[in-house]
Design a protein around this motif. Structure first.
Motif, PDB file in Angstrom:
ATOM      1  N   ASP A  69     -41.674 -41.751  22.788  1.00 17.35           N
ATOM      2  CA  ASP A  69     -42.854 -42.597  22.606  1.00 17.35           C
ATOM      3  C   ASP A  69     -44.113 -41.925  23.152  1.00 17.35           C
ATOM      4  N   GLY A  73     -44.377 -39.687  19.531  1.00 17.81           N
ATOM      5  CA  GLY A  73     -45.018 -40.757  18.785  1.00 17.81           C
ATOM      6  C   GLY A  73     -44.000 -41.757  18.280  1.00 17.81           C
ATOM      7  N   GLU A  76     -45.467 -46.767  14.978  1.00 25.66           N
ATOM      8  CA  GLU A  76     -46.815 -47.321  14.859  1.00 25.66           C
ATOM      9  C   GLU A  76     -47.867 -46.220  14.795  1.00 25.66           C
ATOM     10  N   VAL A  77     -47.562 -45.069  15.358  1.00 21.78           N
ATOM     11  CA  VAL A  77     -48.505 -43.950  15.415  1.00 21.78           C
ATOM     12  C   VAL A  77     -48.638 -43.285  14.058  1.00 21.78           C
ATOM     13  N   SER A  78     -47.520 -43.053  13.405  1.00 20.39           N
ATOM     14  CA  SER A  78     -47.536 -42.364  12.110  1.00 20.39           C
ATOM     15  C   SER A  78     -46.302 -42.766  11.307  1.00 20.39           C
ATOM     16  N   ALA A  81     -43.469 -40.307  12.025  1.00 20.22           N
ATOM     17  CA  ALA A  81     -42.967 -40.211  13.403  1.00 20.22           C
ATOM     18  C   ALA A  81     -41.449 -40.236  13.462  1.00 20.22           C
ATOM     19  N   SER A 116     -48.161 -34.307  16.698  1.00 18.56           N
ATOM     20  CA  SER A 116     -47.951 -35.544  17.457  1.00 18.56           C
ATOM     21  C   SER A 116     -49.224 -35.929  18.197  1.00 18.56           C
ATOM     22  N   ALA A 119     -51.825 -37.369  15.784  1.00 16.99           N
ATOM     23  CA  ALA A 119     -51.466 -38.723  15.353  1.00 16.99           C
ATOM     24  C   ALA A 119     -51.667 -39.738  16.475  1.00 16.99           C
ATOM     25  N   ILE A 120     -51.302 -39.364  17.696  1.00 15.41           N
ATOM     26  CA  ILE A 120     -51.465 -40.276  18.840  1.00 15.41           C
ATOM     27  C   ILE A 120     -52.942 -40.529  19.112  1.00 15.41           C
ATOM     28  N   ASN A 123     -54.373 -42.816  16.480  1.00 17.16           N
ATOM     29  CA  ASN A 123     -53.896 -44.176  16.736  1.00 17.16           C
ATOM     30  C   ASN A 123     -54.657 -44.823  17.891  1.00 17.16           C
ATOM     31  N   LYS A 124     -54.944 -44.062  18.937  1.00 17.61           N
ATOM     32  CA  LYS A 124     -55.716 -44.586  20.083  1.00 17.61           C
ATOM     33  C   LYS A 124     -57.110 -45.017  19.637  1.00 17.61           C
TER      34      LYS A 124
END
Length: 129
Positions: A69, A73, A76-78, A81, A116, A119-120, A123-124
């Motif tokens: 997590d 990821g 929800e992130v990608s 994932a 990763s 993508a994170i 998402n943030k």
């Protein structure tokens, strides 16, 4: 092309992820030993049984889930994932069975951690929307 500031963030993330990855491998070493003791022999079929045993054993561990997590990821992130998590799990498996060296596994994970991180970060930034 990333800016110098983004480049520093990526490098810092890679360094933290690689350190955590190596610590996780060290923590999971006993699962490789357990698989080796349960499936003795040298043939490809035995190695495949060891690999399957390791994946089943470590897939649901809390430390693996937390690591995935944080550094690989979540779904929800990608949407990719799940694939990234599987790839990372297979890297761990290959190291624990002795198929790949720590250096090779670490380099592969380090390359994979760039996507990763991106993508994170995306998402943030989208989270408040």
């Amino acid at each position: 092309m990333p800016t110098p500031q983004e480049e520093r963030k990526i490098t810092a993330f890679q360094r933290k992820a690689l350190t955590a990855f190596k610590a996780l491998l060290k923590d999971l070493k006993s699962y490789g030993d357990q698989a080796k003791s349960e499936h003795k022999g040298r043939g490809q079929a035995v190695i495949n049984k060891r690999k399957r045993h390791i994946v089943k054993s470590i897939k649901s561990l809390p430390q693996v889930a937390t690591f995935m997590d944080k550094f690989v990821g979540s779904d929800e992130v990608s949407d990719k994932a799940y694939s990234w998590r599987s790839t990372t799990l297979y890297l761990i498996r290959d190291f624990l069975t002795g198929q790949k060296t720590l250096k090779l596994v670490g380099e592969t994970f380090k390359k994979n951690s760039i996507r990763s991180f991106k993508a994170i970060e995306i998402n943030k930034r989208q989270a408040p929307l």
